[in-house]
Design an enzyme around this catalytic site. Structure first.
Site, PDB file in Angstrom:
ATOM      1  N   SER A  57       0.831  -1.212   0.000  1.00  0.00           N
ATOM      2  CA  SER A  57       0.000   0.000   0.000  1.00  0.00           C
ATOM      3  C   SER A  57       0.854   1.246   0.000  1.00  0.00           C
ATOM      4  O   SER A  57       1.950   1.260   0.579  1.00  0.00           O
ATOM      5  CB  SER A  57      -0.874  -0.021   1.259  1.00  0.00           C
ATOM      6  OG  SER A  57      -1.442   1.243   1.480  1.00  0.00           O
ATOM      7  N   TYR A  81      -1.873  -1.186  11.017  1.00  0.00           N
ATOM      8  CA  TYR A  81      -2.176  -1.662   9.658  1.00  0.00           C
ATOM      9  C   TYR A  81      -0.989  -1.391   8.725  1.00  0.00           C
ATOM     10  O   TYR A  81      -0.516  -2.282   8.014  1.00  0.00           O
ATOM     11  CB  TYR A  81      -3.450  -0.971   9.123  1.00  0.00           C
ATOM     12  CG  TYR A  81      -3.513  -0.949   7.624  1.00  0.00           C
ATOM     13  CD1 TYR A  81      -3.805  -2.104   6.900  1.00  0.00           C
ATOM     14  CD2 TYR A  81      -3.231   0.228   6.911  1.00  0.00           C
ATOM     15  CE1 TYR A  81      -3.812  -2.085   5.515  1.00  0.00           C
ATOM     16  CE2 TYR A  81      -3.247   0.258   5.534  1.00  0.00           C
ATOM     17  CZ  TYR A  81      -3.535  -0.908   4.837  1.00  0.00           C
ATOM     18  OH  TYR A  81      -3.532  -0.882   3.470  1.00  0.00           O
ATOM     19  N   LYS A  85       1.912  -3.896   6.497  1.00  0.00           N
ATOM     20  CA  LYS A  85       2.336  -3.829   5.083  1.00  0.00           C
ATOM     21  C   LYS A  85       3.852  -3.685   4.998  1.00  0.00           C
ATOM     22  O   LYS A  85       4.520  -4.362   4.189  1.00  0.00           O
ATOM     23  CB  LYS A  85       1.658  -2.650   4.377  1.00  0.00           C
ATOM     24  CG  LYS A  85       0.160  -2.786   4.227  1.00  0.00           C
ATOM     25  CD  LYS A  85      -0.220  -3.912   3.283  1.00  0.00           C
ATOM     26  CE  LYS A  85      -1.709  -4.082   3.137  1.00  0.00           C
ATOM     27  NZ  LYS A  85      -2.098  -5.349   2.490  1.00  0.00           N
TER      28      LYS A  85
HETATM   29  C1  UD1 Z   1      -6.746   4.946   3.755  1.00  0.00           C
HETATM   30  C2  UD1 Z   1      -5.741   4.615   4.803  1.00  0.00           C
HETATM   31  C3  UD1 Z   1      -4.585   3.897   4.158  1.00  0.00           C
HETATM   32  C4  UD1 Z   1      -5.082   2.625   3.490  1.00  0.00           C
HETATM   33  C5  UD1 Z   1      -6.223   2.929   2.543  1.00  0.00           C
HETATM   34  C6  UD1 Z   1      -6.873   1.616   2.161  1.00  0.00           C
HETATM   35  C7  UD1 Z   1      -5.996   6.289   6.572  1.00  0.00           C
HETATM   36  C8  UD1 Z   1      -5.348   7.413   7.305  1.00  0.00           C
HETATM   37  N1  UD1 Z   1      -5.331   5.813   5.510  1.00  0.00           N
HETATM   38  O1  UD1 Z   1      -6.119   5.773   2.773  1.00  0.00           O
HETATM   39  O2  UD1 Z   1      -3.615   3.593   5.130  1.00  0.00           O
HETATM   40  O3  UD1 Z   1      -4.042   2.010   2.794  1.00  0.00           O
HETATM   41  O4  UD1 Z   1      -7.213   3.749   3.164  1.00  0.00           O
HETATM   42  O5  UD1 Z   1      -7.828   1.773   1.192  1.00  0.00           O
HETATM   43  O6  UD1 Z   1      -7.059   5.830   6.933  1.00  0.00           O
HETATM   44  N2  UD1 Z   1     -12.152  11.383   3.472  1.00  0.00           N
HETATM   45  C9  UD1 Z   1     -13.158  12.252   3.841  1.00  0.00           C
HETATM   46  N3  UD1 Z   1     -14.301  11.710   4.397  1.00  0.00           N
HETATM   47  C10 UD1 Z   1     -14.480  10.370   4.593  1.00  0.00           C
HETATM   48  C11 UD1 Z   1     -13.432   9.493   4.192  1.00  0.00           C
HETATM   49  C12 UD1 Z   1     -12.286  10.035   3.640  1.00  0.00           C
HETATM   50  O7  UD1 Z   1     -13.039  13.469   3.701  1.00  0.00           O
HETATM   51  O8  UD1 Z   1     -15.528   9.952   5.106  1.00  0.00           O
HETATM   52  C13 UD1 Z   1     -10.933  11.945   2.842  1.00  0.00           C
HETATM   53  C14 UD1 Z   1      -9.655  11.648   3.590  1.00  0.00           C
HETATM   54  O9  UD1 Z   1      -9.396  12.615   4.567  1.00  0.00           O
HETATM   55  C15 UD1 Z   1      -8.630  11.640   2.441  1.00  0.00           C
HETATM   56  C16 UD1 Z   1      -9.441  11.125   1.244  1.00  0.00           C
HETATM   57  O10 UD1 Z   1     -10.804  11.338   1.572  1.00  0.00           O
HETATM   58  O11 UD1 Z   1      -8.206  12.954   2.156  1.00  0.00           O
HETATM   59  C17 UD1 Z   1      -9.216   9.647   0.968  1.00  0.00           C
HETATM   60  O12 UD1 Z   1      -9.458   8.929   2.161  1.00  0.00           O
HETATM   61  P1  UD1 Z   1      -9.537   7.317   2.176  1.00  0.00           P
HETATM   62  O13 UD1 Z   1     -10.452   6.860   1.104  1.00  0.00           O
HETATM   63  O14 UD1 Z   1      -9.860   6.886   3.574  1.00  0.00           O
HETATM   64  O15 UD1 Z   1      -8.080   6.864   1.753  1.00  0.00           O
HETATM   65  P2  UD1 Z   1      -6.660   7.193   2.429  1.00  0.00           P
HETATM   66  O16 UD1 Z   1      -6.789   7.978   3.673  1.00  0.00           O
HETATM   67  O17 UD1 Z   1      -5.799   7.767   1.355  1.00  0.00           O
END
Ligand code: UD1
Length: 276
Positions: A57, A81, A85
């Site tokens: 990841s 997590y 990895k």
């Molecule tokens: C997340 C994990 C990462 C993992 C991946 C698996 C965290 C900090 N990181 O990545 O370790 O490998 O998922 O798929 O959890 N967001 C919102 N609202 C939400 C959800 C997300 O604003 O309800 C934003 C987040 O702040 C981020 C973006 O959307 O900026 C993507 O988030 P997400 O889909 O959770 O992915 P990652 O954080 O990149």
């Protein structure tokens, strides 16, 4: 194992992946992700199957100082997590050092989204989705009221976090390319990013999903989610050059296919729910 039933290679996707849960239940993550992988590697070695493709990841880049992320960046883990990895990557490198018969490809996924274009295969997380697009999807089908946007004060074009979203079909093709690469003579233990090389903000993703679905996604803004990075996207040069693979699908394609899956299966694979 019968001689007619030989395995040429293994693609190891299995693992728990919820960051928050891993902080609450680290042993569950170490047991499932690490012990599971070690057991798999032992069984593979015992049966002379020494070709592996593993789902790593982009989490191993943490909050990168610069982007795009290249495979030689320093590696970090911000939670259990992510540590699983990172440890599995290290285990893979150690195995190859100890026995050069192994051929191992570690694929660092960026943010997989979308669904199979047929609309029959898609993501169906249990409980409240942790990741952006499954949550957006559930708002669009009316299962949740609003998306909470985590952080609007990042140093990005619109203040929201930027990620490298990749269509799951492109991701799947990356694995086929990796399998072909394993057939080459000298592989050793290699690592490749699977991303598109493009950064997209949370608000841009929401806008793209709204236009693909024709649904309004109500937003609630909140503070930054602990542990979140500001901007993460991949350098795809190494994968393009050495795997002869390049992502084909756009953000609009990802949203179109995810909406196709969501609208056909608003309650995922749970058909009993859909009648409630
Ligand atoms: C997340 C994990 C990462 C993992 C991946 C698996 C965290 C900090 N990181 O990545 O370790 O490998 O998922 O798929 O959890 N967001 C919102 N609202 C939400 C959800 C997300 O604003 O309800 C934003 C987040 O702040 C981020 C973006 O959307 O900026 C993507 O988030 P997400 O889909 O959770 O992915 P990652 O954080 O990149």
């Amino acid at each position: 194992m019968s001689p007619n039933c030989r395995f040429d290679a293994v693609i190891h996707f299995a693992g728990l992946k919820a960051v928050g849960e891993s902080v609450q239940k680290p042993l569950l993550y170490y047991n499932n992700n690490l012990i599971g992988t070690i057991t798999l590697l032992e069984v593979m070695a015992a049966h002379g199957c020494k070709k592996l493709v593993f789902s790593s990841s982009a989490t191993v880049y943490g909050w990168p100082k610069v982007v795009p992320c290249t495979e030689d960046f320093p590696l970090v883990a911000a939670n259990p997590y992510g540590r699983t990895k990172l440890f599995i990557e290290e285990i893979a490198r150690d195995i190859y050092r100890s026995d050069s018969d192994w051929k191992i490809i570690l694929l660092r996924y960026f943010n997989p989204v979308g669904a199979h274009p047929s609309g029959h295969i898609g993501e169906d997380p249990r409980g409240i989705p942790n990741n952006l697009m499954p949550f957006v999807q559930q708002v669009a089908v009316g299962r949740r009221q609003a998306l909470t946007v985590f952080g609007t004060d990042y140093n990005t074009k619109d203040g929201t976090g930027v990620r490298d979203y990749i269509h799951v079909v492109d991701l799947a093709d990356g694995h086929i390319a990796a399998l072909h690469k394993l057939d080459e003579d000298k592989i050793g233990c290699e690592v490749y990013n699977l991303g598109t090389g493009k950064g997209t903000s949370v608000l841009e993703m929401v806008a793209a999903f709204e236009s693909a679905s024709g649904k309004k996604i109500p937003l609630v803004t909140s503070g930054r989610r602990p542990g979140d990075a500001e901007v993460v996207y991949a350098s795809t040069e190494k994968a393009e050059r050495e795997l002869n693979w390049k992502a084909q699908y756009s953000i609009d394609d990802m949203c179109r296919d995810q909406w196709n899956w969501a609208s056909k299966n608003p309650f995922g694979y749970d058909t009993s729910e859909s009648t409630k």
